[in-house]
Write a protein that holds these residues in place. Structure first.
Motif, short mmCIF file in Angstrom:
data_model
loop_
_atom_site.label_atom_id
_atom_site.label_comp_id
_atom_site.label_asym_id
_atom_site.label_seq_id
_atom_site.Cartn_x
_atom_site.Cartn_y
_atom_site.Cartn_z
N VAL A 64 0.86 -1.18 0.00
CA VAL A 64 0.00 0.00 0.00
C VAL A 64 0.90 1.24 0.00
N GLY B 131 -8.31 4.28 5.36
CA GLY B 131 -8.24 3.73 4.00
C GLY B 131 -7.06 2.78 3.84
N SER B 132 -5.92 3.15 4.39
CA SER B 132 -4.73 2.29 4.31
C SER B 132 -4.96 0.99 5.06
N ARG C 209 -7.81 -0.56 5.64
CA ARG C 209 -8.71 -1.41 4.86
C ARG C 209 -7.96 -2.08 3.72
N HIS C 210 -7.13 -1.32 3.04
CA HIS C 210 -6.37 -1.83 1.90
C HIS C 210 -5.43 -2.95 2.33
N ILE C 211 -4.70 -2.75 3.43
CA ILE C 211 -3.74 -3.74 3.89
C ILE C 211 -4.45 -5.01 4.36
N THR D 225 -7.33 -6.16 3.35
CA THR D 225 -7.81 -6.84 2.14
C THR D 225 -6.68 -7.63 1.48
N TYR D 226 -5.51 -7.03 1.43
CA TYR D 226 -4.34 -7.67 0.83
C TYR D 226 -3.95 -8.92 1.61
N SER E 84 2.74 -7.16 6.15
CA SER E 84 1.57 -6.28 6.14
C SER E 84 1.30 -5.71 7.53
#
Length: 241
Positions: free
Chosen positions: A122, A166-167, A169-171, A173-174, A185
Motif C-alpha cells: 500500500v 483507508g490504508s 482497509r487496503h492492507i 484486504t491484501y 503487512s
C-alpha cells in the motif's frame, strides 16, 4: 524587574523558542528519512534517524530545564507565561513525534532485511507527506504566532484519519487475499498507525499555538469553534448574541 533582567528574560525566551523550532526541524527530517528508507531500502537512513532521535531527546531535556528556570526566576505572567506553558506541552508532543519516526525507520529496516525484494502493498507516501506538512505548518504557525494557520492544521488532521482508515482497509484486504503477506503487512499497519499518531501530535501542538496567542483552550471544542476562536471570534458573536 530591572531593564537588564527584563532584556535577559526575553533573550532567554527567544533562545527557548529557537531551540524548540530546531527540535521540530529534526523531527520533520526524521519522518521524511524513515519513509525514504521504507521506499528505497537505503538502511543508512535508519541510522541517521536514530542519531537524530538522540539529539531530539537531548533538546527535550535542555528546553524543559530552561522553561523551569525561566518560570522560577522570573515568575512571568500573561503572554509570556502562556508561551512557556505552551512550549512545555508542545515539547512532549514533538518528542513523541520523534519516537514514532524512529518506529517507522525500525520497521523499514525490518521489512527490507526480511524480504529480499520488498515492495509496499500500500502506498503510504501521500499520508507521510501530509503529516510532515502538518508538523511544518504547526512550527510555522508557532514561529509566526499565527492561530488561523494553526487552526488549518487542526482541520487537516481529519484527512490524515481518513488516510489511515483507508490504508488499514487496503492492507487487511491484501492479507486476506494473500496470507503469505501477513507478516510484513502487519509491519506496514504499524507504520501507518505511527503516521496517524504524528498527525495527532501535530494537531495537539497547533491547538497549543491557538491557546498561546488567543488565550483560548480549543481542545475538544470541535473544528468550527476552533476556527472561530483562532480568528478571535466568540461563539456569542457567531450566534449574534
Amino acid at each position: 524587574m530591572s531593564e537588564h533582567t527584563n532584556k535577559q528574560f526575553h533573550a532567554d525566551l527567544e533562545t527557548t523558542r529557537s531551540l524548540f523550532l530546531q527540535m521540530g526541524g529534526l523531527v520533520e527530517s526524521m519522518v521524511k528519512e524513515g519513509m525514504e528508507a521504507l521506499a528505497t531500502g537505503d538502511l543508512s537512513l535508519v541510522d541517521k534517524v536514530r542519531e537524530r532521535e538522540k539529539e531530539v531527546n537531548r533538546l527535550e531535556v535542555d528546553i524543559d530545564e530552561r522553561i523551569g528556570l525561566l518560570i522560577a526566576r522570573n515568575q512571568p505572567t500573561a503572554v509570556d507565561l502562556r508561551l512557556l506553558l505552551s512550549i512545555s506541552k508542545m515539547l512532549t508532543d514533538m518528542e513523541r513525534c520523534g519516537d514514532e519516526a524512529e518506529k517507522i525507520a525500525k520497521m523499514a529496516r525490518r521489512l527490507h532485511e526480511s524480504v529480499s525484494r520488498y515492495e509496499p502493498v500500500v502506498e503510504l507516501r501521500h499520508m507521510a507527506n501530509f503529516v510532515t506538512t502538518m508538523i511544518h505548518d504547526a512550527l510555522d504557525a508557532f514561529a509566526r504566532l499565527d492561530p488561523v494557520h494553526a487552526a488549518q492544521v487542526v482541520r487537516n488532521d481529519k484527512d490524515v484519519d481518513k488516510e489511515w482508515k483507508g490504508s488499514l482497509r487496503h492492507i487487511i484486504t491484501y492479507m486476506i487475499e494473500d496470507p503469505r503477506t501477513i507478516s510484513h503487512s502487519i509491519d506496514l499497519i504499524f507504520i501507518a498507525r505511527a503516521l496517524e499518531r504524528i498527525g495527532d501530535h501535530a494537531k495537539n501542538m497547533s491547538e497549543r499555538v491557538i491557546y498561546m496567542v488567543r488565550g483560548d483552550d480549543v481542545r475538544h471544542t470541535g473544528i468550527k469553534n476552533t476556527e472561530r476562536m483562532a480568528r478571535g471570534e466568540t461563539i456569542e458573536e457567531e450566534n449574534g448574541i
